[in-house]
Design an enzyme around this catalytic site. Structure first.
Site, PDB file in Angstrom:
ATOM      1  N   GLU A   1     -12.012  -7.213  20.594  1.00  0.00           N
ATOM      2  CA  GLU A   1     -12.385  -7.074  22.012  1.00  0.00           C
ATOM      3  C   GLU A   1     -11.226  -7.504  22.917  1.00  0.00           C
ATOM      4  O   GLU A   1     -10.895  -6.836  23.897  1.00  0.00           O
ATOM      5  CB  GLU A   1     -13.631  -7.918  22.288  1.00  0.00           C
ATOM      6  CG  GLU A   1     -14.001  -8.039  23.755  1.00  0.00           C
ATOM      7  CD  GLU A   1     -14.507  -9.414  24.107  1.00  0.00           C
ATOM      8  OE1 GLU A   1     -14.066  -9.949  25.151  1.00  0.00           O
ATOM      9  OE2 GLU A   1     -15.332  -9.961  23.367  1.00  0.00           O
ATOM     10  N   HIS A   2     -10.587  -8.617  22.572  1.00  0.00           N
ATOM     11  CA  HIS A   2      -9.446  -9.089  23.366  1.00  0.00           C
ATOM     12  C   HIS A   2      -8.267  -8.122  23.280  1.00  0.00           C
ATOM     13  O   HIS A   2      -7.625  -7.816  24.283  1.00  0.00           O
ATOM     14  CB  HIS A   2      -9.003 -10.471  22.866  1.00  0.00           C
ATOM     15  CG  HIS A   2      -9.779 -11.608  23.441  1.00  0.00           C
ATOM     16  ND1 HIS A   2      -9.205 -12.601  24.201  1.00  0.00           N
ATOM     17  CD2 HIS A   2     -11.096 -11.904  23.377  1.00  0.00           C
ATOM     18  CE1 HIS A   2     -10.130 -13.474  24.565  1.00  0.00           C
ATOM     19  NE2 HIS A   2     -11.294 -13.078  24.072  1.00  0.00           N
TER      20      HIS A   2
ATOM     21  N   HIS B   1     -14.434 -10.431  17.900  1.00  0.00           N
ATOM     22  CA  HIS B   1     -14.033 -11.019  19.183  1.00  0.00           C
ATOM     23  C   HIS B   1     -12.550 -10.784  19.452  1.00  0.00           C
ATOM     24  O   HIS B   1     -12.151 -10.481  20.590  1.00  0.00           O
ATOM     25  CB  HIS B   1     -14.349 -12.514  19.168  1.00  0.00           C
ATOM     26  CG  HIS B   1     -14.001 -13.225  20.432  1.00  0.00           C
ATOM     27  ND1 HIS B   1     -12.938 -14.097  20.525  1.00  0.00           N
ATOM     28  CD2 HIS B   1     -14.554 -13.188  21.671  1.00  0.00           C
ATOM     29  CE1 HIS B   1     -12.862 -14.570  21.751  1.00  0.00           C
ATOM     30  NE2 HIS B   1     -13.827 -14.041  22.473  1.00  0.00           N
TER      31      HIS B   1
ATOM     32  N   GLU C   1      -9.652 -20.998  23.574  1.00  0.00           N
ATOM     33  CA  GLU C   1     -11.086 -20.820  23.786  1.00  0.00           C
ATOM     34  C   GLU C   1     -11.875 -21.622  22.745  1.00  0.00           C
ATOM     35  O   GLU C   1     -12.888 -22.261  23.060  1.00  0.00           O
ATOM     36  CB  GLU C   1     -11.418 -19.326  23.694  1.00  0.00           C
ATOM     37  CG  GLU C   1     -12.781 -18.943  24.209  1.00  0.00           C
ATOM     38  CD  GLU C   1     -12.985 -17.429  24.196  1.00  0.00           C
ATOM     39  OE1 GLU C   1     -14.134 -17.011  24.435  1.00  0.00           O
ATOM     40  OE2 GLU C   1     -12.026 -16.669  23.936  1.00  0.00           O
TER      41      GLU C   1
END
Length: 427
Positions: A58-59, A55, A135
């Site tokens: 991806e960022h 994740h 998040e």
């Protein structure tokens, strides 16, 4: 047979020398091009110390490369009216862009740039870690999200497939550029990468662009993740909340399992729409929940079936009693009318997903990663149409024989013991 299902458009497929697959589906009536790179690597491919790394990568893909700053990545796409995005799942990660057909070369150049030449600047990395921690905190503050994370962790304890995609504050804090590059070298292997494009695209052009952007990535041995082993159990998180959020699950099937479609239909008939049994009984007849759903999440080697709902603390016991009764009864008396309706809904969902370039792009990439081929819609529909009432009932009976998983957050005083739930599930 509805002949819409057999009018498949042309899909061209080329494999580069390093093993990367390029697939295109021209759609003459579409003026835009949607392009993407799918990698068969997600959160379940992480080692324990890498939890949350997929994740984060991806960022970080949008935070600067050797040729482009973070600002320029966004400007290059948005200056031509396009958009760019990425997503991480349990078994894959995708990077996509949508532009006018005439700008397909630009879009694929940007995607290639972010996937092969990202800098992972320490300042940007620290900033993005902060974003992900926000998040993470948002999920912790949202019980109806957190309960599903707890559900997966309980069903697959101590395994990468069961860990939340976001990671934890501890693991996120330890990530650095070296950790990211090591994961990319190991998991972003061309043999499990698909470059796909749909809409106003030319196959020859996309192959040439893919070769330019990705052809130099060295082929490496493909690494299979650890097999997912369902365990089951329970996790109860008592909190002073207005509602109790509850997810009850059982071991499901892989999407490669012969019984997948029957299991999917069972889940849909039980709790997949406004005419489903759980919706009618729990929501419409008794008013015990604002919404309730049954689902079946298939993975490449295992699966997870479940029912999720939120209800007031005073209604927890009744909600569970009604839900368990509905699950048992469905294995006994699912009827032909329900089958016809569920099959029709599945066909509409299939066609709807193919009505946009993005939907076709995702279908191409996922099927090539999972099966190594494109599965014609007609083939899927034939399998669905061939299902009988007894096969779907039997799929339900097989599900209910499994050891249950229970995750719940909120006022849980009325929630019965797991052993009682397991006993009540037996037909």
């Amino acid at each position: 047979m509805n002949h819409h299902f057999v009018r498949e458009k042309r899909i061209d497929i080329t494999r580069l020398a390093n093993g990367l697959t390029v697939a295109t589906e021209p759609m003459p009536e579409i003026a835009t091009a949607t392009l993407g790179v799918w990698i068969g690597a997600g959160s379940r491919h992480e080692q324990a110390h890498e939890h949350g790394l997929s994740h984060l990568i991806e960022h970080m893909a949008f935070k600067g490369t050797e040729r482009r700053s973070a600002r320029r990545i966004a400007e290059d796409i948005e200056n031509v009216g396009g958009d760019i995005n990425a997503a991480t799942s349990v078994e894959s990660t995708s990077y996509t862009a949508r532009v006018l057909g005439e700008n397909a070369d630009l879009a694929l150049d940007v995607l290639g740039d972010i996937l092969t030449a990202s800098l992972f600047d320490p300042v940007e990395l620290a900033r993005e870690k902060g974003v992900i921690l926000q998040e993470y905190a948002a999920v912790e503050d949202t019980p109806d999200d957190l309960v599903y994370d707890a559900f997966m962790e309980t069903a697959f304890p101590g395994q990468a497939i069961g860990r939340p995609i976001l990671g934890t504050p501890d693991t996120i804090a330890r990530f650095d550029g070296e950790t990211i590059r090591a994961f990319l070298a190991r998991e972003y292997a061309p043999g499990k990468m698909v470059v796909a494009a749909a809409g106003d695209v030319d196959h020859g052009q996309i192959v040439e662009l893919a070769e330019r952007s990705f052809g130099a990535i060295p082929a490496v041995p493909l690494r299979e993740p650890e097999p997912g082993i369902y365990r089951g159990g329970e996790r109860r998180i008592a909190r002073r909340l207005e509602q109790a959020n509850i997810v009850l699950g059982l071991p499901g099937l892989s999407f490669k399992d012969q019984g997948y479609y029957a299991t999917h239909l069972f889940a849909h008939i039980l709790g997949g729409g406004l005419t489903s049994r759980l919706w009618h009984e729990v929501r419409e007849t008794r008013g015990l929940a604002y919404s309730i759903e049954a689902f079946h999440w298939p993975f490449s080697d295992c699966g997870l079936f479940g029912v999720g709902a939120g209800t007031a603390g005073k209604d927890v016991a009744e909600l569970m009693e009604v839900t368990l009764a509905c699950m048992r009864k469905a294995t006994e008396d699912i009827g032909e009318a329900e089958m016809i309706r569920a099959k029709a809904q599945m066909k509409v969902a299939l066609l709807t997903a193919l009505e946009t370039p993005g939907g076709r792009l995702e279908r191409i990439a996922r099927q090539l990663l999972s099966w190594g081929r494109i599965i014609p819609s007609e083939e899927i529909v034939q399998k669905v149409d061939a299902l009988t009432v007894e096969q779907v009932r039997e799929a339900g009976r097989c599900l209910l024989q499994g050891a249950p998983t229970l995750a719940a957050i909120g006022p849980l005083k009325g929630l019965p013991p797991l052993a009682d739930i397991a006993q009540a599930l037996r037909p």
